[in-house]
Design an enzyme around this catalytic site. Structure first.
Site, PDB file in Angstrom:
ATOM      1  N   GLU A  49      22.555  57.278  13.437  1.00  0.00           N
ATOM      2  CA  GLU A  49      22.498  57.701  14.836  1.00  0.00           C
ATOM      3  C   GLU A  49      21.332  58.681  14.962  1.00  0.00           C
ATOM      4  O   GLU A  49      21.424  59.825  14.525  1.00  0.00           O
ATOM      5  CB  GLU A  49      23.821  58.341  15.252  1.00  0.00           C
ATOM      6  CG  GLU A  49      24.992  57.370  15.177  1.00  0.00           C
ATOM      7  CD  GLU A  49      26.291  57.967  15.682  1.00  0.00           C
ATOM      8  OE1 GLU A  49      26.255  59.129  16.156  1.00  0.00           O
ATOM      9  OE2 GLU A  49      27.323  57.294  15.614  1.00  0.00           O
ATOM     10  N   CYS A  94      20.622  64.311  21.504  1.00  0.00           N
ATOM     11  CA  CYS A  94      19.881  63.059  21.334  1.00  0.00           C
ATOM     12  C   CYS A  94      19.957  62.180  22.576  1.00  0.00           C
ATOM     13  O   CYS A  94      19.030  61.407  22.852  1.00  0.00           O
ATOM     14  CB  CYS A  94      20.395  62.293  20.118  1.00  0.00           C
ATOM     15  SG  CYS A  94      22.163  61.899  20.174  1.00  0.00           S
TER      16      CYS A  94
END
Length: 485
Positions: A253, A287
């Site tokens: 991720e 993110c």
């Protein structure tokens, strides 16, 4: 100061022990510089000890009934609830998260624990038909064994729990290397929760260390079969390459450069609310944050005026103050890098609609407009409170700009027509996209992950089962097979 900082040690095979490295990781409060803890780092020897302990403990854990595994997770959830306020305080102190951010992180982590409780009782496999008479095909879902988790600093409690809880529920053991900026919230705090919940020794191990000490030992070690990593694409490339060389499965991720798109028919006031949150939650150190805010030229003036006014009013300061919306970035290096980035953008011709100051680790929010289309800032991840406003002419142009990035993690579109929004979302190359909402979303039941340089693999829901189990085919011939020779 929270009692959690008394847990400033390695946690290996159910014991708290001092690392044998030659230097300490110093854990600082990024707002006031207070020293929270000093932790002697783990060496490659401790990496081996942790993985070997996990390997031994996992065999009996996998054979344990799912109701017993569920009971441990239920106790972990109860303890997390009892410690809710203390965990929130720890997130504020160690990460500089505002109270809004800290409450959000703990609440969502509790939802992932609840999902893991149910995950422990899900059917372990299936029976499939065969074209061969008399044959029974059984497909078993078995735990992979030991999982290595490398968690980030920004949402360390939540991100680590997203892997740890379901991995344990499915019969695995886990070794965690938290980010060195979050050794307590992302590591030892979680170990304490599961220790008090009665998790057998060895099933969860926490290693506080750094690649400068252990190199690739955490990834290369022969015991873990899956590496779950969350962090930058630069480090993720290294993790993926090393793991692949040892035939390990990876869940990566990674970074993002999400776009929040405002079409001409959007509810402008609501879109402004969503954009402010999407860009500035946890100082933009997320993110999924909306690095780029794309606005149709027909509503550019109205949106820009309202957005800039809202951003200028955001309070920057002490994250313990409930009115603070922008706390400190994680360290001085990040603060200096953001200041240089804004200076670079202005030198390239951008206009600062809001130009925040930098005071220590406090970086006030900035809104930039008018960047040249070829500016490298538009295609990179900006990990801080800097918003880039970009205008477009019609949907096709918006799709082109949204896709003009090496990343593809999240995004959002605002329009009064839901189906128009869905059609738009399907044209953007991104692992996740949201209609009339924030770019920052997470849900225990829905696959989470990115495309392109934003990662490989998915977590959450059935995707987690895929990530942390392996399939084994066992066939049974109830009659007699006819062999050709």
């Amino acid at each position: 100061m929270s009692f959690f900082y008394e847990l400033a040690d390695q946690y290996i095979d159910g014991e708290w022990r001092t690392g044998t490295g030659s230097w300490d990781i110093i854990d600082f409060n990024p707002y006031n510089g207070e020293k929270l803890a000093a932790i002697t780092i783990a060496t490659a020897q401790e990496v081996d000890l942790a993985y070997r302990a996990a390997e031994r403990a996992q065999r009996s854990w996998a054979a344990t009934g799912p109701y017993e595994r569920r009971a441990v997770l239920e106790r972990a959830l109860r303890i997390t609830g009892e410690l809710h306020d203390d965990i929130v305080d720890a997130i504020i102190d160690e990460l500089g998260g505002t109270r809004v951010k800290a409450e959000y992180e703990v609440r969502v982590a509790e939802e992932f624990l609840r999902d893991a409780i149910h995950r422990a009782l899900r059917p372990p496999g299936s029976i499939l038909p065969s074209p061969v008479d008399g044959k029974e095909n059984r497909l078993y879902r078995l735990p992979v064994g030991v999982i290595g988790v490398i968690s980030p600093f920004n949402f360390p409690f939540l991100v680590a729990m997203k892997s740890i809880a379901p991995a344990l529920a499915l019969g695995n053991a886990v070794v965690v290397k938290p980010n060195q900026n979050a050794p307590i919230v992302g590591g030892t705090l979680i170990a304490k929760i599961f220790e008090d919940a009665g998790l057998p020794a060895g099933l969860l191990n926490i290693l506080i260390t750094d690649v400068a000490e252990i190199g690739d030992a955490f990834i290369e070690h022969p015991v873990p079969r899956v590496i779950s990593f969350a962090g930058s694409d630069r480090v993720g490339r290294r993790v993926g390459a090393v793991a692949a060389g040892h035939f390990k499965r990876t869940i990566l991720e990674l970074s993002g450069n999400s776009a929040l798109v405002v079409l001409e028919d959007a509810d402008i006031d609501y879109a402004v609310d969503a954009a402010v949150f999407s860009r500035f939650v946890y100082q933009g150190q997320v993110c999924m944050a909306a690095n780029r805010i794309l606005v149709d030229r027909r509503v550019e003036r109205e949106f820009t005026e309202k957005f800039a006014a809202r951003v200028a009013a955001l309070r920057t300061g002490d994250p313990r103050d409930p009115e603070t919306r922008i706390g400190p970035v994680i360290n001085t290096f990040q603060a200096d890098a953001l200041t240089a980035l804004v200076d670079q953008a202005i030198a390239e011709g951008a206009t600062a609609l809001v130009h925040g100051r930098t005071r220590g680790n406090l970086v006030e929010p900035t809104v930039l407009a008018g960047l040249p289309e070829d500016s490298p800032l538009l295609s990179q991840e900006i990990f801080g409170p800097v918003a880039l406003l970009v205008t477009f002419d019609g949907e096709d142009d918006a799709v082109r700009i949204a896709n003009d990035t090496p990343y593809g993690l999240s995004g959002a579109v605002h329009t009064r027509s839901v189906e128009r929004g869905v059609r738009f979302a399907r044209r953007v190359v991104s692992g996740m996209f949201h209609v009339n909402d924030s770019t920052v979303q997470d849900d225990p039941l829905v696959a989470f992950g990115g495309e392109k340089s934003s990662g490989i693999g998915r977590l959450n829901g059935e995707a987690t089962v895929d990530a942390f189990t392996t399939q084994r085919w066992i066939s049974i011939q109830h009659g007699r097979s006819a062999f050709p020779f």
